[in-house]
Design a protein around this motif. Structure first.
Motif, PDB file in Angstrom:
ATOM      1  N   GLY A 134     -46.614 -31.463  -0.857  1.00  0.00           N
ATOM      2  CA  GLY A 134     -46.886 -30.468   0.148  1.00  0.00           C
ATOM      3  C   GLY A 134     -47.940 -29.458  -0.372  1.00  0.00           C
ATOM      4  O   GLY A 134     -48.573 -29.651  -1.407  1.00  0.00           O
ATOM      5  N   TRP A 135     -47.944 -28.255   0.309  1.00  0.00           N
ATOM      6  CA  TRP A 135     -48.915 -27.383   0.202  1.00  0.00           C
ATOM      7  C   TRP A 135     -48.549 -26.018  -0.153  1.00  0.00           C
ATOM      8  O   TRP A 135     -47.313 -25.492   0.458  1.00  0.00           O
ATOM      9  CB  TRP A 135     -49.725 -27.420   1.369  1.00  0.00           C
ATOM     10  CG  TRP A 135     -50.771 -28.734   1.344  1.00  0.00           C
ATOM     11  CD1 TRP A 135     -50.254 -29.851   2.047  1.00  0.00           C
ATOM     12  CD2 TRP A 135     -51.995 -28.827   0.679  1.00  0.00           C
ATOM     13  NE1 TRP A 135     -51.003 -30.841   1.645  1.00  0.00           N
ATOM     14  CE2 TRP A 135     -52.405 -30.204   1.027  1.00  0.00           C
ATOM     15  CE3 TRP A 135     -53.134 -28.141   0.049  1.00  0.00           C
ATOM     16  CZ2 TRP A 135     -53.513 -30.898   0.670  1.00  0.00           C
ATOM     17  CZ3 TRP A 135     -54.253 -28.705  -0.379  1.00  0.00           C
ATOM     18  CH2 TRP A 135     -54.448 -29.993   0.088  1.00  0.00           C
ATOM     19  N   HIS A 136     -49.345 -25.231  -0.888  1.00  0.00           N
ATOM     20  CA  HIS A 136     -48.746 -23.704  -1.256  1.00  0.00           C
ATOM     21  C   HIS A 136     -49.844 -22.880  -0.867  1.00  0.00           C
ATOM     22  O   HIS A 136     -50.598 -23.450  -0.628  1.00  0.00           O
ATOM     23  CB  HIS A 136     -48.528 -23.456  -2.643  1.00  0.00           C
ATOM     24  CG  HIS A 136     -47.043 -24.068  -3.146  1.00  0.00           C
ATOM     25  ND1 HIS A 136     -45.733 -23.903  -2.839  1.00  0.00           N
ATOM     26  CD2 HIS A 136     -47.110 -25.055  -4.402  1.00  0.00           C
ATOM     27  CE1 HIS A 136     -44.896 -24.740  -3.481  1.00  0.00           C
ATOM     28  NE2 HIS A 136     -45.731 -25.576  -4.376  1.00  0.00           N
ATOM     29  N   LEU A 137     -49.526 -21.516  -0.898  1.00  0.00           N
ATOM     30  CA  LEU A 137     -50.485 -20.508  -0.605  1.00  0.00           C
ATOM     31  C   LEU A 137     -50.613 -19.752  -1.771  1.00  0.00           C
ATOM     32  O   LEU A 137     -49.690 -19.577  -2.390  1.00  0.00           O
ATOM     33  CB  LEU A 137     -50.261 -19.545   0.702  1.00  0.00           C
ATOM     34  CG  LEU A 137     -49.756 -20.296   2.006  1.00  0.00           C
ATOM     35  CD1 LEU A 137     -49.545 -19.341   2.946  1.00  0.00           C
ATOM     36  CD2 LEU A 137     -51.316 -20.921   2.286  1.00  0.00           C
ATOM     37  N   THR A 138     -51.619 -19.259  -2.097  1.00  0.00           N
ATOM     38  CA  THR A 138     -51.968 -18.455  -3.115  1.00  0.00           C
ATOM     39  C   THR A 138     -53.056 -17.507  -2.628  1.00  0.00           C
ATOM     40  O   THR A 138     -53.933 -17.466  -1.664  1.00  0.00           O
ATOM     41  CB  THR A 138     -52.625 -19.217  -4.445  1.00  0.00           C
ATOM     42  OG1 THR A 138     -52.738 -18.281  -5.463  1.00  0.00           O
ATOM     43  CG2 THR A 138     -54.031 -19.796  -4.163  1.00  0.00           C
ATOM     44  N   LYS A 139     -53.360 -16.242  -3.384  1.00  0.00           N
ATOM     45  CA  LYS A 139     -53.879 -15.044  -2.982  1.00  0.00           C
ATOM     46  C   LYS A 139     -55.406 -15.584  -3.478  1.00  0.00           C
ATOM     47  O   LYS A 139     -55.703 -15.935  -4.498  1.00  0.00           O
ATOM     48  CB  LYS A 139     -53.605 -13.727  -3.781  1.00  0.00           C
ATOM     49  CG  LYS A 139     -52.330 -13.143  -3.329  1.00  0.00           C
ATOM     50  CD  LYS A 139     -51.985 -12.087  -4.045  1.00  0.00           C
ATOM     51  CE  LYS A 139     -50.431 -11.599  -3.884  1.00  0.00           C
ATOM     52  NZ  LYS A 139     -50.027 -10.682  -4.631  1.00  0.00           N
ATOM     53  N   ALA A 140     -56.369 -15.201  -2.508  1.00  0.00           N
ATOM     54  CA  ALA A 140     -57.808 -15.291  -2.913  1.00  0.00           C
ATOM     55  C   ALA A 140     -58.450 -14.010  -2.941  1.00  0.00           C
ATOM     56  O   ALA A 140     -57.645 -12.814  -3.060  1.00  0.00           O
ATOM     57  CB  ALA A 140     -58.387 -16.170  -1.636  1.00  0.00           C
ATOM     58  N   ALA A 190     -50.357 -20.783   8.292  1.00  0.00           N
ATOM     59  CA  ALA A 190     -49.616 -19.778   8.014  1.00  0.00           C
ATOM     60  C   ALA A 190     -50.377 -18.783   7.232  1.00  0.00           C
ATOM     61  O   ALA A 190     -50.098 -17.415   7.612  1.00  0.00           O
ATOM     62  CB  ALA A 190     -48.556 -20.150   7.103  1.00  0.00           C
ATOM     63  N   ALA A 191     -51.285 -19.076   6.474  1.00  0.00           N
ATOM     64  CA  ALA A 191     -52.350 -17.992   5.863  1.00  0.00           C
ATOM     65  C   ALA A 191     -53.040 -17.101   6.811  1.00  0.00           C
ATOM     66  O   ALA A 191     -53.256 -16.290   6.553  1.00  0.00           O
ATOM     67  CB  ALA A 191     -53.204 -18.999   4.928  1.00  0.00           C
TER      68      ALA A 191
END
Length: 173
Positions: free
Chosen positions: A164-170, A142-143
């Protein structure tokens, strides 16, 4: 009476130990009509193995209905139910139901961004519930799709509250 004498008696209660008081409170909760219990009360009873024949099916009903609830920083509904091995060993139909729900706990949503569900605990910068991806690979996929459409680089990280897993801004690309 000195301060030390007071400290020795800090856990005294005319109603017994704290554990006994908690057990009595759970039994009072269990005696209420099922329709008057909150989801948190139902899962608290399951977590403490109180009248599982009555409350595990209710907990599974809540999950099937897609109800959102916050069970605290450490527990989630799946972990609580997963610990009830003996109950599920003895109740085949409920075990099959739980296994089916477990397999389907992540549903396909929102087109092609991957398999996820809403976390129920973690929020993004604007206060919306974060997507919770079933695997790190699903989150990274998804990222990659989002990064291709924007100038953001996203990274996956393990949710501190649920499985589960999340997305974060890099850094920006």
């Amino acid at each position: 009476m000195t301060e030390d004498d007071f400290d020795d008696d800090w856990d005294f209660s005319p109603f017994g130990s704290a554990a006994e008081a908690r057990k009595r409170a759970l039994l009072v909760t269990a005696g209420k009509p099922a329709h008057s219990l909150s989801p948190i009360e139902i899962f608290e009873l399951v977590k403490n193995s109180v009248h599982l024949e009555k409350f595990v099916p209710l907990a599974l009903d809540l999950i099937e209905a897609g109800r959102d609830f916050d069970l605290g920083p450490v527990e989630d509904e799946w972990r609580i139910l997963e610990r009830q091995h003996e109950y599920f060993r003895q109740h085949h139909n409920q075990r099959v139901r739980f296994e089916r729900l477990s397999r389907n706990r992540y549903s396909l949503r929102a087109g092609d961004v991957g398999v996820y569900r809403k976390c129920g605990r973690c929020t993004d910068g604007v206060g919306e519930l974060k997507n919770l991806y079933s695997t790190k690979e699903a989150a990274l996929s998804a990222a990659a799709k989002r990064s291709a459409a924007t100038s953001l680089r996203l990274e996956a990280y393990k949710c501190p509250h649920q499985d589960g897993w999340h997305l974060t801004k890099a850094d920006r690309v």
